[in-house]
Motif scaffolding. Structure first.
Motif, PDB file in Angstrom:
ATOM      1  N   CYS A 167       0.090   0.538  32.741  1.00 50.36           N
ATOM      2  CA  CYS A 167       1.345   0.776  32.020  1.00 50.36           C
ATOM      3  C   CYS A 167       1.795   2.211  32.289  1.00 50.36           C
TER       4      CYS A 167
ATOM      5  N   ASN B 181       3.830   3.972  30.801  1.00 49.17           N
ATOM      6  CA  ASN B 181       4.060   4.739  29.571  1.00 49.17           C
ATOM      7  C   ASN B 181       2.862   5.597  29.193  1.00 49.17           C
TER       8      ASN B 181
ATOM      9  N   GLY C 183       4.663   1.947  22.316  1.00 52.48           N
ATOM     10  CA  GLY C 183       5.161   1.628  23.650  1.00 52.48           C
ATOM     11  C   GLY C 183       4.084   1.407  24.692  1.00 52.48           C
TER      12      GLY C 183
ATOM     13  N   THR D 125       3.962  -1.804  27.308  1.00 50.92           N
ATOM     14  CA  THR D 125       5.311  -2.365  27.453  1.00 50.92           C
ATOM     15  C   THR D 125       5.993  -1.917  28.741  1.00 50.92           C
ATOM     16  N   GLY D 126       5.380  -0.987  29.476  1.00 51.40           N
ATOM     17  CA  GLY D 126       6.018  -0.446  30.678  1.00 51.40           C
ATOM     18  C   GLY D 126       5.690  -1.230  31.925  1.00 51.40           C
TER      19      GLY D 126
ATOM     20  N   GLN E 172       1.057  -4.080  35.239  1.00 47.95           N
ATOM     21  CA  GLN E 172      -0.121  -4.058  34.368  1.00 47.95           C
ATOM     22  C   GLN E 172      -1.126  -5.121  34.777  1.00 47.95           C
TER      23      GLN E 172
END
Length: 177
Positions: free
Chosen positions: A68, A70, A89, A92-93, A130
């Motif tokens: 991720c 983030n 967060g 979620t990236g 991911q």
């Protein structure tokens, strides 16, 4: 989100060397079984996308997850503090695009101990960057998540990884130019 088809065409000989703060993991990539996922992973690794990212999810006896973006600008301690907070967060990236699922076409889509697979949201075609490594066999995931590699060295390292540990870099051996 735009669907991406990688330009890199795997030969089936590629090996990912995932260099982490706990040691190295060697994964035989399944280029023949999951060419979109392997092509995408090779491209991201070669661009340095994974360099410095942290593992953000660890479920004992299940998976360790990373990739991720983030987590890039956070320290390991910050990732540990934010892990599990749905508003932080983490997890979620992605790379700004998604790829098509291959679990329905991969003849060897088996979540064995040390399997490398792509995480996704509820949309089957939402994987991007991911990935997770299985901590033991996870066959309940076989029909919904694409396996694109199998650990050949470093299962002991996988077992030591925790939230906040760093993906220093991912090198791809035997990749064609």
């Amino acid at each position: 989100m735009a669907q991406y088809t990688p330009e890199y065409l795997p030969t089936g000989d590629e090996i990912a060397v995932i260099k982490t703060s706990k040691g190295d993991i060697r994964v035989q990539l399944a280029g023949k079984d999951a060419p979109i996922h392997v092509g995408n992973f090779v491209e991201l690794a070669r661009k340095g996308f994974y360099d410095g990212l942290k593992f953000h999810r660890h479920v004992p006896g299940f998976v360790i997850q990373g990739g991720c973006p983030n987590t890039r600008d956070l320290t390991s301690d910050e990732v540990v503090k934010k892990a599990g907070n749905p508003f932080a967060g983490l997890g979620t990236g992605g790379p700004g695009y998604s790829i098509k699922e291959e679990y329905s076409t991969n003849p060897n889509n088996k979540h064995l101990d040390g399997a490398l697979a792509m995480a996704r949201s509820q949309d089957p075609n939402s994987a991007g960057s991911q990935f997770y490594l299985c901590l033991g066999p996870q066959h309940t995931l076989d029909s919904g998540y694409t396996v694109f590699g199998q650990t050949v060295e470093g299962k002991d390292v996988i077992g030591q990884l925790r939230v906040g540990d760093v993906i220093e870099t991912i090198e791809i051996e035997n990749a064609v130019d």
